[in-house]
Design an enzyme around this catalytic site. Structure first.
Site, PDB file in Angstrom:
ATOM      1  N   GLY A   1      29.767  21.505  43.489  1.00 53.19           N
ATOM      2  CA  GLY A   1      30.541  22.506  42.770  1.00 53.19           C
ATOM      3  C   GLY A   1      30.540  23.826  43.531  1.00 53.19           C
ATOM      4  O   GLY A   1      31.256  24.004  44.516  1.00 53.19           O
ATOM      5  N   GLY A   2      29.685  24.738  43.101  1.00 56.22           N
ATOM      6  CA  GLY A   2      29.679  26.111  43.617  1.00 56.22           C
ATOM      7  C   GLY A   2      29.747  26.248  45.132  1.00 56.22           C
ATOM      8  O   GLY A   2      30.559  27.024  45.653  1.00 56.22           O
TER       9      GLY A   2
ATOM     10  N   GLU B   1      24.679  12.921  38.882  1.00 56.48           N
ATOM     11  CA  GLU B   1      24.556  14.364  38.691  1.00 56.48           C
ATOM     12  C   GLU B   1      23.715  14.649  37.448  1.00 56.48           C
ATOM     13  O   GLU B   1      24.235  14.612  36.328  1.00 56.48           O
ATOM     14  CB  GLU B   1      25.935  14.994  38.488  1.00 56.48           C
ATOM     15  CG  GLU B   1      26.877  14.811  39.649  1.00 56.48           C
ATOM     16  CD  GLU B   1      27.971  15.867  39.643  1.00 56.48           C
ATOM     17  OE1 GLU B   1      28.091  16.562  40.664  1.00 56.48           O
ATOM     18  OE2 GLU B   1      28.666  16.023  38.633  1.00 56.48           O
TER      19      GLU B   1
ATOM     20  N   GLU C   1      30.796  17.647  32.424  1.00 54.26           N
ATOM     21  CA  GLU C   1      31.500  18.720  31.703  1.00 54.26           C
ATOM     22  C   GLU C   1      32.644  18.153  30.865  1.00 54.26           C
ATOM     23  O   GLU C   1      32.964  18.693  29.800  1.00 54.26           O
ATOM     24  CB  GLU C   1      31.976  19.787  32.706  1.00 54.26           C
ATOM     25  CG  GLU C   1      30.783  20.613  33.204  1.00 54.26           C
ATOM     26  CD  GLU C   1      30.923  21.199  34.593  1.00 54.26           C
ATOM     27  OE1 GLU C   1      32.039  21.232  35.132  1.00 54.26           O
ATOM     28  OE2 GLU C   1      29.888  21.623  35.155  1.00 54.26           O
TER      29      GLU C   1
ATOM     30  N   GLY D   1      24.981  23.643  38.348  1.00 48.40           N
ATOM     31  CA  GLY D   1      25.280  25.063  38.206  1.00 48.40           C
ATOM     32  C   GLY D   1      24.086  25.901  37.792  1.00 48.40           C
ATOM     33  O   GLY D   1      24.228  27.059  37.407  1.00 48.40           O
TER      34      GLY D   1
ATOM     35  N   ASN E   1      34.049  19.612  44.176  1.00 49.22           N
ATOM     36  CA  ASN E   1      34.649  19.659  42.841  1.00 49.22           C
ATOM     37  C   ASN E   1      34.826  21.131  42.505  1.00 49.22           C
ATOM     38  O   ASN E   1      33.858  21.820  42.202  1.00 49.22           O
ATOM     39  CB  ASN E   1      33.723  18.969  41.832  1.00 49.22           C
ATOM     40  CG  ASN E   1      34.212  19.142  40.399  1.00 49.22           C
ATOM     41  OD1 ASN E   1      35.341  19.586  40.173  1.00 49.22           O
ATOM     42  ND2 ASN E   1      33.364  18.803  39.442  1.00 49.22           N
ATOM     43  N   TRP E   2      36.076  21.569  42.572  1.00 49.98           N
ATOM     44  CA  TRP E   2      36.325  23.013  42.403  1.00 49.98           C
ATOM     45  C   TRP E   2      36.344  23.450  40.942  1.00 49.98           C
ATOM     46  O   TRP E   2      36.490  24.637  40.662  1.00 49.98           O
ATOM     47  CB  TRP E   2      37.634  23.399  43.096  1.00 49.98           C
ATOM     48  CG  TRP E   2      37.549  23.311  44.589  1.00 49.98           C
ATOM     49  CD1 TRP E   2      36.448  22.993  45.331  1.00 49.98           C
ATOM     50  CD2 TRP E   2      38.597  23.557  45.527  1.00 49.98           C
ATOM     51  NE1 TRP E   2      36.756  23.021  46.677  1.00 49.98           N
ATOM     52  CE2 TRP E   2      38.067  23.369  46.828  1.00 49.98           C
ATOM     53  CE3 TRP E   2      39.941  23.922  45.416  1.00 49.98           C
ATOM     54  CZ2 TRP E   2      38.831  23.530  47.982  1.00 49.98           C
ATOM     55  CZ3 TRP E   2      40.707  24.077  46.550  1.00 49.98           C
ATOM     56  CH2 TRP E   2      40.155  23.885  47.825  1.00 49.98           C
ATOM     57  N   LYS E   3      36.287  22.478  40.029  1.00 52.81           N
ATOM     58  CA  LYS E   3      36.266  22.813  38.599  1.00 52.81           C
ATOM     59  C   LYS E   3      37.437  23.756  38.286  1.00 52.81           C
ATOM     60  O   LYS E   3      38.512  23.584  38.855  1.00 52.81           O
ATOM     61  CB  LYS E   3      34.902  23.395  38.213  1.00 52.81           C
ATOM     62  CG  LYS E   3      33.762  22.459  38.649  1.00 52.81           C
ATOM     63  CD  LYS E   3      32.411  22.820  38.105  1.00 52.81           C
ATOM     64  CE  LYS E   3      31.385  21.801  38.618  1.00 52.81           C
ATOM     65  NZ  LYS E   3      30.052  21.997  38.040  1.00 52.81           N
TER      66      LYS E   3
ATOM     67  N   HIS F   1      32.806  13.184  34.587  1.00 55.12           N
ATOM     68  CA  HIS F   1      31.963  14.350  34.889  1.00 55.12           C
ATOM     69  C   HIS F   1      31.320  14.847  33.597  1.00 55.12           C
ATOM     70  O   HIS F   1      31.954  14.851  32.539  1.00 55.12           O
ATOM     71  CB  HIS F   1      32.800  15.460  35.533  1.00 55.12           C
ATOM     72  CG  HIS F   1      31.950  16.553  36.093  1.00 55.12           C
ATOM     73  ND1 HIS F   1      31.372  17.516  35.300  1.00 55.12           N
ATOM     74  CD2 HIS F   1      31.530  16.802  37.353  1.00 55.12           C
ATOM     75  CE1 HIS F   1      30.636  18.314  36.062  1.00 55.12           C
ATOM     76  NE2 HIS F   1      30.721  17.905  37.312  1.00 55.12           N
TER      77      HIS F   1
ATOM     78  N   SER G   1      23.665  21.546  42.098  1.00 55.76           N
ATOM     79  CA  SER G   1      23.107  22.655  42.885  1.00 55.76           C
ATOM     80  C   SER G   1      22.862  22.281  44.351  1.00 55.76           C
ATOM     81  O   SER G   1      21.890  22.739  44.952  1.00 55.76           O
ATOM     82  CB  SER G   1      21.829  23.196  42.237  1.00 55.76           C
ATOM     83  OG  SER G   1      22.125  23.746  40.955  1.00 55.76           O
TER      84      SER G   1
HETATM   85  P1  13P Z   1      27.096  22.685  41.291  1.00 53.29           P
HETATM   86  O1  13P Z   1      27.100  22.214  42.721  1.00 53.29           O
HETATM   87  O2  13P Z   1      27.808  23.999  41.108  1.00 53.29           O
HETATM   88  O3  13P Z   1      25.744  22.617  40.677  1.00 53.29           O
HETATM   89  O4  13P Z   1      28.013  21.624  40.493  1.00 53.29           O
HETATM   90  C1  13P Z   1      27.741  20.281  40.624  1.00 53.29           C
HETATM   91  C2  13P Z   1      28.854  19.520  40.023  1.00 53.29           C
HETATM   92  O5  13P Z   1      29.020  19.483  38.810  1.00 53.29           O
HETATM   93  C3  13P Z   1      29.776  18.820  40.919  1.00 53.29           C
HETATM   94  O6  13P Z   1      30.607  17.963  40.211  1.00 53.29           O
END
Ligand code: 13P
Length: 256
Positions: A233-234, A166, A96, A172, A9-11, A94, A212
């Protein structure tokens, strides 16, 4: 046997040009790692370029959200018919989007129905806040999110749906759940699905962990029996770590 699924998930990261360069750089490296499904979810504007770059490969593309209406006066939104042909998957719910865009459980349910109606495969994200976790109410909270997301969803749609657990406090933050904690919650999600749809459907459903995840802790999650992959994500934003996550998943599941 549930095929593991690793989704990046590149956000709000990577321009269209950066996104295309990234997938061009990894597609050959992922070609030998077919035992896990690999998905990248770039920002909307990068979807056409990434879809074209990955055409003919078995690396799939996902969107990060979808609106429930087909079209209309919804400034900034993207509908399911607009995504058809560009993506296989779409992330829905998600945390966010729940937090910053006001997405509710009811909207998640409508988005899931819209995605399925257009042949898209939802990745439904659920997870609790730190306060709920510390109050010991994670199972009840996630159970409610799952029941709401699946309201009115027929059993024959389940094979097209992935769930991502999640915990918000792990996203994050560098602070991940332990493999055992995540496995316990994902096991209870599976128990809820069994109540709703029966044991066989619940056993067949793929449920990812997210929060994470990185190469250093990937094996810990993937060696858990209920965890079928990761929503990342990251660590999905760097070529080496994304490829490494896929490799570790395959190894940990004994598929390599
Ligand atoms: P991180 O891997 O950066 O913690 O993000 C997780 C996430 O929200 C994936 O959708």
């Amino acid at each position: 046997m549930r095929t593991p699924i690793i989704a990046g998930n590149w956000k709000m990261y990577k321009t269209p040009a950066e996104a295309v360069a990234f997938v061009n750089a990894i597609k050959d490296r992922l070609a030998d790692l077919k035992a896990a499904e690999r998905v990248v979810c770039p920002p909307y504007v990068a979807l056409p370029g990434v879809q074209a770059a990955l055409a003919g490969t078995d690396i799939y593309v996902g969107a990060q959200d979808v609106h429930w209406e087909k079209e209309g006066a919804y400034t900034s939104q993207i509908s399911a018919p607009m995504l058809v042909g560009l993506v296989k998957y779409v992330i829905i719910g998600h945390s966010e989007t729940r937090e910053y865009l006001g997405v509710t459980d009811e909207m998640v349910n409508k988005k899931v129905k819209a995605a399925l109606a257009h042949g898209l495969h939802p990745i439904i994200a659920v997870g609790e806040s730190l306060a709920i976790n510390e109050a010991g109410q994670t199972k009840e909270f996630v159970d409610r999110q799952i029941r709401a997301a699946f309201a009115g969803i027929p059993a024959d749609a389940l094979s097209n749906i992935v769930i991502a657990y999640e915990p918000i406090w792990a996203i994050g933050t560098g602070k991940s759940a332990t493999g055992e904690q995540a496995n316990a919650i994902i096991g209870s999600i599976r128990a809820t699905l069994a109540e709703l749809y029966g044991q066989a459907h619940a056993e067949a459903m793929r449920i990812q962990y997210g929060g994470s995840v990185k190469p250093a802790n990937m094996a810990e999650f993937m060696s858990q029996p209920h965890i079928d992959g990761a929503l990342v994500g990251g660590a999905s934003l760097q070529e080496d770590s994304f490829v490494e996550l896929v490799r570790i998943a395959i190894e940990a599941k004994g598929l390599g």
